[in-house]
Design an enzyme around this catalytic site. Structure first.
Site, short mmCIF file in Angstrom:
data_model
loop_
_atom_site.label_atom_id
_atom_site.label_comp_id
_atom_site.label_asym_id
_atom_site.label_seq_id
_atom_site.Cartn_x
_atom_site.Cartn_y
_atom_site.Cartn_z
N ASP A 55 25.49 18.17 -54.80
CA ASP A 55 24.54 18.54 -53.75
C ASP A 55 23.10 18.64 -54.28
O ASP A 55 22.86 18.82 -55.48
CB ASP A 55 24.90 19.90 -53.16
CG ASP A 55 26.12 19.86 -52.27
OD1 ASP A 55 26.82 18.84 -52.27
OD2 ASP A 55 26.39 20.88 -51.60
N ASP A 56 22.17 18.56 -53.33
CA ASP A 56 20.76 18.97 -53.50
C ASP A 56 19.87 17.95 -54.20
O ASP A 56 18.72 18.24 -54.49
CB ASP A 56 20.65 20.31 -54.23
CG ASP A 56 21.36 21.44 -53.52
OD1 ASP A 56 21.87 21.21 -52.40
OD2 ASP A 56 21.43 22.54 -54.08
N HIS A 106 22.88 15.92 -46.42
CA HIS A 106 22.81 17.36 -46.71
C HIS A 106 21.55 17.97 -46.09
O HIS A 106 20.90 18.82 -46.70
CB HIS A 106 22.84 17.58 -48.22
CG HIS A 106 23.16 18.99 -48.63
ND1 HIS A 106 24.12 19.76 -48.01
CD2 HIS A 106 22.64 19.77 -49.64
CE1 HIS A 106 24.19 20.93 -48.61
NE2 HIS A 106 23.29 20.97 -49.58
N HIS A 110 16.81 21.24 -46.31
CA HIS A 110 17.66 22.13 -47.10
C HIS A 110 17.28 23.60 -46.94
O HIS A 110 17.22 24.37 -47.91
CB HIS A 110 17.61 21.74 -48.58
CG HIS A 110 18.74 22.33 -49.38
ND1 HIS A 110 18.62 23.48 -50.14
CD2 HIS A 110 20.01 21.93 -49.55
CE1 HIS A 110 19.77 23.76 -50.73
NE2 HIS A 110 20.63 22.82 -50.39
N HIS A 202 26.25 20.41 -58.47
CA HIS A 202 24.87 20.17 -58.04
C HIS A 202 24.12 19.32 -59.07
O HIS A 202 24.21 19.58 -60.27
CB HIS A 202 24.13 21.49 -57.84
CG HIS A 202 24.72 22.35 -56.77
ND1 HIS A 202 25.88 23.09 -56.97
CD2 HIS A 202 24.33 22.58 -55.50
CE1 HIS A 202 26.16 23.75 -55.86
NE2 HIS A 202 25.25 23.45 -54.95
#
Length: 243
Positions: A55-56, A106, A110, A202
């Site tokens: 993620d991210d 995603h 965010h 991540h």
């Protein structure tokens, strides 16, 4: 008189809590969302397949280094990218695709917000989809809400945009996002590994050297144990819940 005062206070307190954004968020049990056949935490399978998800990102330093590691071990993963970062680093997203990884949504900005409205979230998801379509020519199959929050509004926003929702296996969050040391990340993933797992890691959001070192160690150990690493789509499709 006292009873009337108590009654009035109870009504006022009830109204306060009823009107708070978080308390009015409608949330079903996990199995109710899974029954839609479009919301997943992991795969119901006996095959020794595991999906590594990140993620991210994309991150200008972490992600290329991670891609180098995955390439060296011939492993495919799924990247839940943040739209504004994909917009800034489209060449990294393109490399993900070129090397056989899956790119997923995603949100655009965010923001952690459990009480996000359906309309706002739909804009976030759609904006990221448009960026990915225009820059690398794909439309993601999967969406992951920020923080793993799920409410009716969050799920409905994704499903109305024809996005499947993928969270992660509850036993496979080694908390790398919190700066967990490499050794603990590795031991957590290895000790909890099961067929059909979706592992949360991540590549963005900060210094991920502990995560990168952990990935280098986890892959050969799990491969030795007979596990294969697959993308989210390879793990979940065809949908085992619908068979």
């Amino acid at each position: 008189m006292k009873r009337q005062i108590v009654l009035v206070m109870s009504i006022v307190i009830g109204l306060i809590f009823t009107c708070s954004p978080i308390s009015i968020a409608s949330v079903k049990e996990r199995h109710e969302y899974e029954q839609t056949g479009k919301v997943f935490w992991e795969a119901n399978t006996e095959e020794a397949n595991i999906a590594l998800t990140f993620d991210d990102g994309p991150h200008p330093a972490n992600t290329p280094e991670l891609l180098d590691i995955l390439k060296a071990y011939h492993v495919k993963a799924t990247f839940f990218v943040v739209g504004k970062l994909a917009e800034e680093y489209p060449e990294i997203v393109q490399r993900m695709i070129d090397e056989g990884h899956e790119v997923a949504n995603h949100t655009y900005s965010h923001h952690y917000d459990e009480a996000v409205t359906k309309d706002v979230l739909m804009e976030e998801i759609d904006h990221t989809n448009q960026i990915l379509s225009e820059t690398v020519g794909i439309r993601p199959t999967y969406f992951r809400p920020v923080g793993g929050y799920y409410t009716d509004a969050i799920i409905d926003a994704a499903l109305d945009l024809d996005q499947n929702v993928l969270l992660w296996s509850w036993h496979q969050d080694p908390r790398d996002w919190a700066g967990t040391p490499t050794k603990k990340i590795v031991s957590h993933i290895i000790e909890h590994a099961q067929a059909g797992d979706v592992v949360l890691l991540h590549d963005g959001g900060g210094d991920r050297q502990e995560t990168l070192r952990a990935v280098k160690l986890v892959i050969p150990i799990l491969k030795h144990q007979g596990y294969q690493f697959v993308t989210a789509s390879e793990l979940l499709q065809p949908n085992p819940l619908m068979e």
